[in-house]
Design a protein around this motif. Structure first.
Motif, short mmCIF file in Angstrom:
data_model
loop_
_atom_site.label_atom_id
_atom_site.label_comp_id
_atom_site.label_asym_id
_atom_site.label_seq_id
_atom_site.Cartn_x
_atom_site.Cartn_y
_atom_site.Cartn_z
N LYS A 1 0.84 -1.20 0.00
CA LYS A 1 0.00 0.00 0.00
C LYS A 1 0.87 1.24 0.00
CE LYS A 1 -4.24 1.77 2.09
NZ LYS A 1 -5.22 1.61 3.17
N SER A 2 0.65 2.10 -0.98
CA SER A 2 1.50 3.28 -1.14
C SER A 2 0.70 4.57 -1.07
CB SER A 2 2.24 3.23 -2.49
OG SER A 2 3.02 2.07 -2.61
N ILE A 3 1.34 5.60 -0.55
CA ILE A 3 0.82 6.96 -0.60
C ILE A 3 1.59 7.69 -1.70
CG2 ILE A 3 0.63 9.16 0.62
CD1 ILE A 3 -1.30 7.10 1.68
N ALA B 1 -0.47 8.79 6.00
CA ALA B 1 0.19 7.49 5.86
C ALA B 1 -0.08 6.60 7.08
CB ALA B 1 1.69 7.67 5.66
N GLN B 2 -0.09 7.22 8.25
CA GLN B 2 -0.37 6.47 9.48
C GLN B 2 -1.81 5.99 9.50
OE1 GLN B 2 0.14 8.74 13.15
NE2 GLN B 2 1.08 6.96 14.11
N ARG B 3 -2.73 6.89 9.12
CA ARG B 3 -4.15 6.52 9.08
C ARG B 3 -4.43 5.43 8.08
NH1 ARG B 3 -6.77 11.36 7.10
NH2 ARG B 3 -6.75 10.39 5.05
N GLU B 4 -3.77 5.49 6.93
CA GLU B 4 -3.99 4.51 5.87
C GLU B 4 -3.16 3.25 6.05
OE1 GLU B 4 -6.15 4.66 3.35
OE2 GLU B 4 -6.92 6.60 4.04
N GLN B 5 -2.28 3.25 7.06
CA GLN B 5 -1.38 2.12 7.32
C GLN B 5 -0.59 1.77 6.05
OE1 GLN B 5 -4.15 -0.85 8.91
NE2 GLN B 5 -3.64 -0.21 10.98
N ALA B 6 0.00 2.80 5.46
CA ALA B 6 0.75 2.63 4.22
C ALA B 6 2.10 1.97 4.46
CB ALA B 6 0.95 3.99 3.55
N HIS B 7 2.57 1.25 3.45
CA HIS B 7 3.87 0.59 3.54
C HIS B 7 5.00 1.48 3.03
CE1 HIS B 7 1.00 -2.90 3.12
NE2 HIS B 7 1.61 -3.16 4.26
N GLN B 8 4.66 2.44 2.17
CA GLN B 8 5.69 3.32 1.61
C GLN B 8 5.05 4.59 1.06
OE1 GLN B 8 7.47 0.98 -1.54
NE2 GLN B 8 5.85 1.48 -2.97
N ILE B 9 5.88 5.58 0.77
CA ILE B 9 5.42 6.86 0.23
C ILE B 9 6.21 7.16 -1.04
CG2 ILE B 9 5.15 9.32 0.67
CD1 ILE B 9 5.04 8.65 3.67
N VAL B 10 5.49 7.54 -2.09
CA VAL B 10 6.12 7.87 -3.37
C VAL B 10 5.87 9.35 -3.66
CG1 VAL B 10 6.26 7.33 -5.83
CG2 VAL B 10 5.73 5.51 -4.18
N GLU C 1 12.67 16.32 4.56
CA GLU C 1 11.91 16.62 5.79
C GLU C 1 10.90 15.50 6.07
OE1 GLU C 1 10.31 18.40 9.14
OE2 GLU C 1 12.16 18.90 8.07
N LEU C 2 10.26 15.03 5.02
CA LEU C 2 9.29 13.94 5.16
C LEU C 2 9.97 12.68 5.66
CD1 LEU C 2 6.40 12.89 4.69
CD2 LEU C 2 7.07 12.35 2.34
N ALA C 3 11.16 12.39 5.15
CA ALA C 3 11.90 11.19 5.58
C ALA C 3 12.21 11.23 7.06
CB ALA C 3 13.19 11.06 4.77
N VAL C 4 12.58 12.41 7.56
CA VAL C 4 12.88 12.55 9.00
C VAL C 4 11.62 12.34 9.83
CG1 VAL C 4 13.61 14.18 10.78
CG2 VAL C 4 14.86 14.07 8.62
N GLN C 5 10.52 12.97 9.40
CA GLN C 5 9.27 12.84 10.16
C GLN C 5 8.72 11.42 10.12
OE1 GLN C 5 6.27 15.77 10.20
NE2 GLN C 5 7.60 17.43 9.55
N VAL C 6 8.85 10.76 8.97
CA VAL C 6 8.40 9.36 8.86
C VAL C 6 9.22 8.49 9.80
CG1 VAL C 6 8.43 7.34 7.35
CG2 VAL C 6 7.41 9.47 6.56
N LEU C 7 10.52 8.72 9.84
CA LEU C 7 11.39 7.95 10.73
C LEU C 7 10.98 8.13 12.18
CD1 LEU C 7 13.93 6.18 11.04
CD2 LEU C 7 15.27 8.29 11.12
N GLN C 8 10.65 9.37 12.56
CA GLN C 8 10.24 9.66 13.93
C GLN C 8 8.92 9.00 14.29
OE1 GLN C 8 10.80 14.12 13.61
NE2 GLN C 8 11.34 13.83 15.75
N GLY D 1 8.67 4.97 11.93
CA GLY D 1 9.78 4.06 12.09
C GLY D 1 10.59 3.87 10.82
N PRO D 2 11.62 3.02 10.89
CA PRO D 2 12.57 2.87 9.78
C PRO D 2 12.10 1.96 8.66
CG PRO D 2 13.21 1.48 11.62
CD PRO D 2 12.00 2.25 12.08
N HIS D 3 10.90 1.40 8.77
CA HIS D 3 10.46 0.41 7.79
C HIS D 3 9.44 0.95 6.79
CE1 HIS D 3 12.68 -2.26 10.33
NE2 HIS D 3 11.84 -2.11 11.34
N VAL D 4 9.29 2.27 6.73
CA VAL D 4 8.40 2.90 5.76
C VAL D 4 9.26 3.75 4.83
CG1 VAL D 4 6.40 4.39 5.38
CG2 VAL D 4 6.48 2.91 7.40
N PRO D 5 9.70 3.20 3.71
CA PRO D 5 10.60 3.94 2.82
C PRO D 5 9.88 5.03 2.04
CG PRO D 5 10.03 1.83 1.83
CD PRO D 5 9.43 1.83 3.22
#
Length: 282
Positions: free
Chosen positions: A34-36, A105-114, A138-145, A148-152
């Motif tokens: 599932k992707s955003i 992405a959190q609400r949709e329980q996405a696996h990755q963001i494009v 900036e998005l990468a930092v916020q996603v990591l926070q 977590g590290p498993h949403v590329p």
């Protein structure tokens, strides 16, 4: 080659199932992912989500100007200073939009963001490319926070997506007013192209500060551990409440049973007394 007689019926079915699964994985490697999709803009950012291999528009994030004066000042800026000043002036934009995308992405329980990467027609990078990279970092930092590290996060060539979104909208409804309405459609097309090419050629966004990555990863793992402990505690509390209800029901059942037995005993005693009285009368 293998003939059907080489396997029992259930074995043959398993082989066929494995072969079909392998073929599906090879031809549709993103199936179940599932992707955003994000079409980033300084004022409007379109967001889409995949449902299987079919993307659908989800939202348009709009950044409002603080005042007309600010907007007028931006229009009067010296064009020779645009690159540096835009990157600084729109830092608040990138932070706000990144927060909104992370929430989606959190609400949709996405696996990755494009994220769509705007380029010139010849493939070279433009001013908007720089701003999009700032946003993606900036998005990468916020996603990591937060996630977590498993949403590329991936950057994907988005050339011509806006024109394609406009053409599709005109095909569906030639009279439709298009200004400010196509960003989510463009995000859909970004995902569509990404999935059609199975994500090959996408550029992964990496947080360059390894120390920051380790810090945020540890914080996220700690939060996950706290969440697991909270869930375990809540489950234990639920089980305690269920056990207490069962015990209360059992106590009530025992009291009712004792009451019924007492009533039966009293009834038997009264009946015996009545019989004795009858005998005395005789």
């Amino acid at each position: 080659s293998l003939s059907s007689s080489s396997f029992p019926s259930n074995g043959l079915q398993q082989v066929q199932h494995d072969a079909a699964a392998s073929f599906t994985q090879e031809t549709c490697p993103l199936l179940g992912v599932k992707s955003i999709g994000v079409d980033y803009g300084l004022v409007r950012t379109g967001v889409a989500v995949t449902v299987g291999y079919s993307p659908k528009p989800l939202d348009i994030i709009t950044v409002k100007k603080e005042s007309e004066k600010e907007e007028q000042a931006e229009e009067e800026e010296d064009e020779s200073e645009d690159d540096d000043e835009d990157a600084t002036a729109w830092k608040g934009n990138t932070t706000f939009v990144a927060e909104q995308v992370v929430q989606i992405a959190q609400r949709e329980q996405a696996h990755q963001i494009v994220v769509g990467l705007p380029l010139h027609k010849n493939g070279t990078e433009a001013k908007q490319t720089t701003l999009t990279r700032i946003f993606a970092n900036e998005l990468a930092v916020q996603v990591l926070q937060t996630l977590g590290p498993h949403v590329p996060i991936y950057l994907w060539d988005e050339r011509y997506t806006s024109k394609e979104a406009k053409a599709r909208a005109h095909t569906i409804d030639p009279t439709r007013y298009l200004y400010g309405t196509l960003d989510a459609e463009a995000a859909c097309i970004i995902l569509e192209h990404y999935y059609n090419d199975h994500g090959k050629g996408a550029e992964r966004v990496v947080v360059p500060d390894e120390e920051l990555v380790q810090t945020y990863t540890k914080q996220w793992e700690l939060e996950q551990q706290k969440e697991r402990e909270r869930l375990v505690s809540e489950q234990a509390e639920r089980e305690d409440r269920i056990r207490a209800r069962k015990e209360a029901i059992e106590r009530d059942r025992q009291l009712l049973l004792e009451k019924q037995q007492l009533q039966q005993q009293q009834g038997t005693s009264n009946s015996s007394k009545k019989k004795k009285k009858k005998k005395r009368k005789k």
